[in-house]
Design an enzyme around this catalytic site. Structure first.
Site, PDB file in Angstrom:
ATOM      1  N   LYS A   1       0.829  -1.214   0.000  1.00  0.00           N
ATOM      2  CA  LYS A   1       0.000   0.000   0.000  1.00  0.00           C
ATOM      3  C   LYS A   1       0.861   1.261   0.000  1.00  0.00           C
ATOM      4  O   LYS A   1       0.619   2.179  -0.780  1.00  0.00           O
ATOM      5  CB  LYS A   1      -0.935   0.030   1.220  1.00  0.00           C
ATOM      6  CG  LYS A   1      -1.918  -1.117   1.304  1.00  0.00           C
ATOM      7  CD  LYS A   1      -2.904  -0.917   2.434  1.00  0.00           C
ATOM      8  CE  LYS A   1      -2.287  -0.864   3.814  1.00  0.00           C
ATOM      9  NZ  LYS A   1      -1.727  -2.134   4.291  1.00  0.00           N
TER      10      LYS A   1
ATOM     11  N   ARG B   1      -9.926   1.036   8.612  1.00  0.00           N
ATOM     12  CA  ARG B   1      -9.492  -0.329   8.937  1.00  0.00           C
ATOM     13  C   ARG B   1     -10.611  -1.130   9.612  1.00  0.00           C
ATOM     14  O   ARG B   1     -10.415  -2.312   9.890  1.00  0.00           O
ATOM     15  CB  ARG B   1      -8.294  -0.267   9.882  1.00  0.00           C
ATOM     16  CG  ARG B   1      -6.964  -0.632   9.192  1.00  0.00           C
ATOM     17  CD  ARG B   1      -5.891  -0.410  10.217  1.00  0.00           C
ATOM     18  NE  ARG B   1      -4.680  -1.134  10.024  1.00  0.00           N
ATOM     19  CZ  ARG B   1      -3.561  -0.567   9.538  1.00  0.00           C
ATOM     20  NH1 ARG B   1      -3.573   0.674   9.122  1.00  0.00           N
ATOM     21  NH2 ARG B   1      -2.456  -1.271   9.468  1.00  0.00           N
TER      22      ARG B   1
ATOM     23  N   ARG C   1      11.604  -5.821   3.655  1.00  0.00           N
ATOM     24  CA  ARG C   1      11.487  -4.391   3.982  1.00  0.00           C
ATOM     25  C   ARG C   1      12.374  -4.041   5.166  1.00  0.00           C
ATOM     26  O   ARG C   1      13.083  -3.029   5.156  1.00  0.00           O
ATOM     27  CB  ARG C   1      10.020  -4.058   4.297  1.00  0.00           C
ATOM     28  CG  ARG C   1       9.789  -2.606   4.660  1.00  0.00           C
ATOM     29  CD  ARG C   1       8.332  -2.247   4.644  1.00  0.00           C
ATOM     30  NE  ARG C   1       7.628  -2.668   5.849  1.00  0.00           N
ATOM     31  CZ  ARG C   1       6.303  -2.710   5.956  1.00  0.00           C
ATOM     32  NH1 ARG C   1       5.545  -2.390   4.927  1.00  0.00           N
ATOM     33  NH2 ARG C   1       5.717  -3.067   7.082  1.00  0.00           N
TER      34      ARG C   1
ATOM     35  N   ARG D   1      10.702  -0.530  12.428  1.00  0.00           N
ATOM     36  CA  ARG D   1       9.446  -0.433  13.173  1.00  0.00           C
ATOM     37  C   ARG D   1       9.350  -1.542  14.219  1.00  0.00           C
ATOM     38  O   ARG D   1       9.692  -2.689  13.939  1.00  0.00           O
ATOM     39  CB  ARG D   1       8.263  -0.566  12.200  1.00  0.00           C
ATOM     40  CG  ARG D   1       7.990   0.685  11.414  1.00  0.00           C
ATOM     41  CD  ARG D   1       7.012   0.435  10.307  1.00  0.00           C
ATOM     42  NE  ARG D   1       5.770  -0.215  10.738  1.00  0.00           N
ATOM     43  CZ  ARG D   1       4.682  -0.327   9.960  1.00  0.00           C
ATOM     44  NH1 ARG D   1       4.702   0.168   8.728  1.00  0.00           N
ATOM     45  NH2 ARG D   1       3.605  -0.916  10.405  1.00  0.00           N
TER      46      ARG D   1
ATOM     47  N   ARG E   1      -0.943  -8.590  13.446  1.00  0.00           N
ATOM     48  CA  ARG E   1      -1.474  -7.551  12.536  1.00  0.00           C
ATOM     49  C   ARG E   1      -2.300  -8.197  11.419  1.00  0.00           C
ATOM     50  O   ARG E   1      -3.313  -7.667  10.991  1.00  0.00           O
ATOM     51  CB  ARG E   1      -0.309  -6.722  11.947  1.00  0.00           C
ATOM     52  CG  ARG E   1       0.285  -5.749  12.974  1.00  0.00           C
ATOM     53  CD  ARG E   1       1.640  -5.245  12.570  1.00  0.00           C
ATOM     54  NE  ARG E   1       1.619  -4.451  11.357  1.00  0.00           N
ATOM     55  CZ  ARG E   1       2.680  -4.242  10.590  1.00  0.00           C
ATOM     56  NH1 ARG E   1       3.854  -4.774  10.914  1.00  0.00           N
ATOM     57  NH2 ARG E   1       2.583  -3.509   9.522  1.00  0.00           N
TER      58      ARG E   1
HETATM   59  P1  AMP Z   1       0.386   0.706   9.306  1.00  0.00           P
HETATM   60  O1  AMP Z   1       1.580   1.555   9.181  1.00  0.00           O
HETATM   61  O2  AMP Z   1      -0.744   1.167   8.448  1.00  0.00           O
HETATM   62  O3  AMP Z   1       0.681  -0.757   9.147  1.00  0.00           O
HETATM   63  O4  AMP Z   1      -0.138   0.891  10.798  1.00  0.00           O
HETATM   64  C1  AMP Z   1       0.668   0.560  11.914  1.00  0.00           C
HETATM   65  C2  AMP Z   1      -0.201   0.442  13.149  1.00  0.00           C
HETATM   66  O5  AMP Z   1      -0.848   1.677  13.416  1.00  0.00           O
HETATM   67  C3  AMP Z   1      -1.310  -0.568  13.062  1.00  0.00           C
HETATM   68  O6  AMP Z   1      -0.897  -1.886  13.333  1.00  0.00           O
HETATM   69  C4  AMP Z   1      -2.277  -0.047  14.092  1.00  0.00           C
HETATM   70  O7  AMP Z   1      -1.863  -0.345  15.388  1.00  0.00           O
HETATM   71  C5  AMP Z   1      -2.158   1.460  13.913  1.00  0.00           C
HETATM   72  N1  AMP Z   1      -3.096   1.968  12.918  1.00  0.00           N
HETATM   73  C6  AMP Z   1      -2.814   2.545  11.719  1.00  0.00           C
HETATM   74  N2  AMP Z   1      -3.915   2.904  11.069  1.00  0.00           N
HETATM   75  C7  AMP Z   1      -4.951   2.532  11.855  1.00  0.00           C
HETATM   76  C8  AMP Z   1      -6.352   2.610  11.737  1.00  0.00           C
HETATM   77  N3  AMP Z   1      -6.931   3.144  10.656  1.00  0.00           N
HETATM   78  N4  AMP Z   1      -7.116   2.140  12.738  1.00  0.00           N
HETATM   79  C9  AMP Z   1      -6.565   1.611  13.856  1.00  0.00           C
HETATM   80  N5  AMP Z   1      -5.238   1.495  14.030  1.00  0.00           N
HETATM   81  C10 AMP Z   1      -4.433   1.947  13.044  1.00  0.00           C
END
Ligand code: AMP
Length: 294
Positions: free
Chosen positions: A13, A88, A128, A140, A151
């Site tokens: 993404k 999400r 990554r 991360r 996740r």
């Molecule tokens: P990402 O970078 O999109 O993989 O997001 C990393 C983490 O941020 C996720 O595993 C969640 O803990 C939190 N997070 C990001 N976007 C959301 C969302 N829209 N709703 C809830 N938690 C989020």
């Protein structure tokens, strides 16, 4: 252009969002990045989200909806945006619908689902991490095999229902995320071009329909008529929307003449009021006489 990128962690993404930003000159809004910035800044939101994110669970809906609501108000999002990692959950999707339609009067163009083979995700995330380490970047905390499993579980149970949600609303476009980065970008661009062409054709059809003279001719003629006749002409006008402007004006004229003649007849009838009363009395008496004769 307003887009959502949907897909499990490691689906690409972020990579596709960066490419689409270049191509369409719109901003990428990643809730994950915003939350990581909040954690780094130790803001109240960051403090709330830190442990949740590290565990691989989702941050509460109200927190992310609040972030997105503020962010899409910013001037740089006026031309369009790509939502990466938001919504999400179905509750977030509903909140977004509400935000776009009711508060901001905006329309979502498409939701791009990147469909990937789950077994490939772990190796993608590992790659990554290796790249980040090579670049000297901070890795991360949630990019470990254990947290990734959590996740993925969160994606399956809370985010995947959005595929159905947007498919029902005819917004979903599914792209094979296992293709090369270039191929995925090209496929997304192709699908977006098709959407843009369909939207253009739709709005051209709408404006052609609005240019038809019929709708305007009838109300103008009707405006010069007495109220009752105008009501009749308006009714005729709407029924004759498919006919020519001339015929609508003609029928409005007819209605006007008919109304004038009717009001003239009414006037003539009104004058001898007592005569009218007599007629009524006579009619009332008639049945009595008939009964007597029998
Ligand atoms: P990402 O970078 O999109 O993989 O997001 C990393 C983490 O941020 C996720 O595993 C969640 O803990 C939190 N997070 C990001 N976007 C959301 C969302 N829209 N709703 C809830 N938690 C989020």
């Amino acid at each position: 252009m307003r887009l959502i990128l949907l897909g499990p962690p490691g689906a690409g993404k972020g990579t596709q969002a960066h490419r689409l930003v270049e191509r369409y000159k719109i901003v990428q809004l990643s809730t994950g990045e915003m939350l990581r910035a909040a954690v780094a800044a130790e803001s109240p939101i960051g403090l709330k989200a830190k442990d949740i994110m590290a565990s691989g669970a989702l941050v509460p809906d109200d927190v992310v909806v609040g972030i997105i609501s503020d962010r899409i108000e910013q001037p740089d999002a006026a031309k369009g945006f790509i939502l990466d990692g938001f919504p999400r959950t179905v509750a977030q999707a509903e909140a977004l619908d509400d935000l776009l339609k009711k508060k901001k009067g905006l329309k979502l163009d498409a939701v791009v689902e990147l469909r990937v083979n789950e077994s490939a995700l772990l190796s993608r995330v590992e790659a990554r991490v290796a790249q980040m380490v090579a670049r000297g970047e901070t890795v991360r905390v949630d990019d470990t095999p254990e947290v990734l499993t959590k996740r993925l579980a969160a994606y399956r149970s809370q985010t995947e229902p959005l595929v159905h949600y947007y498919s029902e609303r005819r917004k979903l476009m599914t792209v094979d995320g296992m293709m090369t980065i270039e191929e995925v970008t090209a496929e997304i661009a192709h699908l977006l071009a098709r959407i843009a062409a369909a939207d253009k054709a739709k709005s051209a059809k709408k404006s052609a329909a609005a240019r038809k003279p019929v709708a305007k001719a009838a109300p103008k003629a009707a405006a010069r008529m007495p109220a009752k006749a105008a009501r009749t002409a308006k009714g005729k006008g709407s029924a004759s929307k498919r006919s020519s402007g001339k015929s609508a004006a003609k029928s409005a004229g007819k209605a006007s003449r008919a109304a004038k003649a009717k009001s003239a007849r009414k006037g003539a009838r009104k004058a001898p009021r007592s005569a009218a009363k007599k007629v009524t009395k006579k009619r009332a008496k008639a049945p009595k006489r008939l009964t007597k004769r029998r």
